[in-house]
Design a protein around this motif. Structure first.
Motif, mmCIF file in Angstrom:
data_model
loop_
_atom_site.group_PDB
_atom_site.id
_atom_site.type_symbol
_atom_site.label_atom_id
_atom_site.label_comp_id
_atom_site.label_asym_id
_atom_site.label_seq_id
_atom_site.Cartn_x
_atom_site.Cartn_y
_atom_site.Cartn_z
ATOM 1 N N CYS A 62 -6.648 -0.235 -7.033
ATOM 2 C CA CYS A 62 -5.250 0.146 -6.936
ATOM 3 C C CYS A 62 -4.406 -0.451 -8.058
ATOM 4 N N TYR B 278 -0.014 6.509 -0.003
ATOM 5 C CA TYR B 278 -0.710 5.338 0.510
ATOM 6 C C TYR B 278 -1.923 5.089 -0.373
ATOM 7 N N CYS B 279 -2.077 3.842 -0.843
ATOM 8 C CA CYS B 279 -3.249 3.437 -1.620
ATOM 9 C C CYS B 279 -3.859 2.233 -0.933
ATOM 10 N N ARG B 280 -5.035 2.409 -0.361
ATOM 11 C CA ARG B 280 -5.678 1.313 0.356
ATOM 12 C C ARG B 280 -5.879 0.124 -0.573
ATOM 13 N N VAL C 23 -3.115 9.814 -8.610
ATOM 14 C CA VAL C 23 -4.527 9.560 -8.289
ATOM 15 C C VAL C 23 -5.446 10.187 -9.330
ATOM 16 N N PHE D 93 -9.388 11.049 -1.419
ATOM 17 C CA PHE D 93 -7.948 11.307 -1.480
ATOM 18 C C PHE D 93 -7.612 12.407 -0.496
ATOM 19 N N LEU E 236 -3.480 2.004 -10.835
ATOM 20 C CA LEU E 236 -2.678 3.188 -10.547
ATOM 21 C C LEU E 236 -1.285 3.034 -11.150
ATOM 22 N N THR F 91 -1.412 11.105 0.912
ATOM 23 C CA THR F 91 -0.031 11.447 0.589
ATOM 24 C C THR F 91 0.501 12.495 1.549
ATOM 25 N N GLU G 133 0.825 -1.214 0.000
ATOM 26 C CA GLU G 133 0.000 0.000 0.000
ATOM 27 C C GLU G 133 0.856 1.259 0.000
ATOM 28 N N GLN H 43 -14.428 7.557 -3.983
ATOM 29 C CA GLN H 43 -13.067 7.508 -3.474
ATOM 30 C C GLN H 43 -12.718 8.797 -2.749
ATOM 31 N N ASP I 62 -9.017 6.337 0.961
ATOM 32 C CA ASP I 62 -8.532 5.438 -0.094
ATOM 33 C C ASP I 62 -7.090 5.775 -0.474
ATOM 34 N N PHE I 63 -6.796 7.064 -0.509
ATOM 35 C CA PHE I 63 -5.458 7.530 -0.871
ATOM 36 C C PHE I 63 -5.029 8.603 0.127
#
Length: 480
Positions: free
Chosen positions: A283, A276-278, A125, A236, A286, A259, A111, A234, A256-257
């Protein structure tokens, strides 16, 4: 200063009064002696000693020992690039990712990706959102929501990726000064209602954890929860100022995201950030916007190699964790002391100038907005740039200034706010220097009355200016 008591309670730095603060693992397993004050100052003796640097928020800071470690890595690469690439680079970045995973309490290592900046993370994203419009997964006119105070580069990225792809962007207009998190929640709910009008879908919410300008800690946990309740696809969280400045826990926040830059408040050299990407099926789609031969091997691997460049900032992270662990309480202790000290300095300045703070102490982290005297006559963004430049060039003070336009009917209100930061290298004298500089400019405005210090500053050398200078000098003598 760090040992002084403060009347306000320890803040809930996720902006939510119900936030659970988990116990963080130590940043390092090494046992080192705690820094002395002299050692801390020595770590930052490369800073310009003539400047009161109360703007850590813009570019962060990097200790001398970390700079030296980075230079060793750079030389190691240049000495034998092939060995470094095949034997050192990937294991080194992996080690940094493992440390970051533990620090932010992410479920899975995959992640965590390391990129060069939070702006790059935003591009990753938003690029995926643009593809969803292009591939027909989203409908033309589907909605993305962002805060009005979102960082300028992120706003531009939303324009470049989302608006051009056919998305409709709604801005959440937040009040400033802000009195409570309830005001933010109220405006956010209103924006969501607008986004869902006529059966439209809200595909993305972009939420700042700490807004840059004006600086306020946003109740991200509560806003993420509202997004889940309202069916937002989503979420972010742009937390460029997050790590090292406020509490960052992925399982607690639930986005979900997410940074955050590591070079702003975690002492890394510029530039480095994590994204971070859950873990979810989405994902997989990405990708890093710079395509290399690692394309298709997962975002973390793609981000770890985007061609020949300097990767030393990503590799020096373990040394940074060792550095942070030499402070009492580690990163938690640093955050707590920086918060207490910036609030104390902000309250001191607001009291001296008979103004106000931009938010309650519990809604700031290591930065706080302080109202400037209204008689300075700040009436535009250009005025704030002039004042910031003047403070730097004439007084040796580095601090960003924000223009808050008066609302209809408001008279003699504070229109200028300074965003002051506090980091471990700062001293009380830095803020006194700023106070004295503003006092001198206030003296100009008080003496000349009918025009602000801006007009005085721009007067050509003339008899009028010489007379004004004599009056101001006399006023300053009275104040000293």
């Amino acid at each position: 200063m760090g040992s002084q008591s403060h009347p306000h309670p320890h803040p809930h730095l996720n902006g939510d009064s119900n936030t659970h603060i988990p116990k963080k693992p130590k940043l390092s397993s090494l046992s080192s002696s705690l820094f002395t004050e002299a050692e801390i100052q020595n770590e930052f003796n490369h800073h310009d000693p003539t400047v009161a640097r109360i703007n850590n928020g813009s570019f962060g800071c990097c200790p001398l020992s970390i700079i030296q470690s980075q230079q060793e890595l750079q030389l190691e690469f240049l000495r034998q690039p092939d060995h470094f690439y095949f034997s050192e680079l990937k294991p080194g970045i992996l080690k940094s990712r493992i440390l970051l995973q533990r620090l932010i309490n992410a479920h899975h290592l995959d992640e965590i990706s390391i990129v060069d900046n939070a702006t790059t993370a935003a591009a990753i994203v938003l690029q995926n959102i643009a593809w969803s419009f292009a591939e027909g997964k989203f409908n033309h006119g589907d909605v993305a929501i962002m805060l009005h105070y979102a960082y300028g580069a992120v706003k531009k990225s939303i324009e470049a990726y989302v608006t051009r792809a056919g998305g409709h962007v709604i801005e959440v207009h937040l009040p400033f000064p802000v009195n409570s998190k309830d005001e933010i929640v109220f405006e956010f709910r209103k924006a969501l209602e607008r986004g869902k009008e006529n059966g439209k879908k809200v595909r993305l919410a972009v939420i700042d954890h700490i807004t840059s300008m004006p600086s306020v800690v946003i109740p991200v946990k509560e806003l993420v929860r509202i997004c889940r309740e309202e069916g937002v696809d989503q979420v972010f969280v742009d937390a460029a100022h997050g790590i090292g400045c406020t509490d960052v826990d992925m399982q607690d926040i639930g986005a979900d995201f997410y940074t955050s830059n590591l070079h702003k408040w975690l002492f890394c050299p510029p530039s480095i950030a994590f994204l971070y990407c859950r873990k979810s099926p989405g994902c997989i789609d990405l990708h890093h916007p710079v395509v290399s031969n690692e394309y298709g091997n997962g975002l973390a691997v793609e981000s770890a190699w985007i061609g020949t460049r300097d990767y030393s900032a990503q590799l020096v992270v373990p040394k940074v964790f060792d550095f942070v662990n030499r402070f009492e309480g580690g990163i938690e202790g640093i955050k707590k002391r920086n918060h207490e000290n910036v609030v104390e300095m902000g309250q001191m300045l607001a009291k001296a100038w008979e103004t106000n703070l931009g938010c309650p102490p519990e809604m700031c982290a290591s930065m706080i907005m302080v109202g400037l005297p209204a008689c300075l006559g700040i009436s535009s963004d250009l005025d704030t740039l002039k004042l910031r430049t003047h403070l730097r060039e004439k007084f040796g003070v580095e601090v960003p200034i924000y223009y808050r336009a008066p609302k209809d009917g408001e008279v003699d209100v504070v229109t200028g706010y300074a965003r002051i930061s506090y980091q471990v290298y700062n001293k009380v004298e830095d803020y006194h220097k700023f106070q004295d500089a503003i006092n001198q400019l206030v003296a100009v405005s008080c003496v000349l009355g009918y025009f602000s210090w801006f007009r005085y500053h721009e007067l050509p050398k003339s008899e009028e200016k010489q007379t004004a200078e004599m009056q101001v000098a006399g006023q300053n003598n009275k104040l000293s």
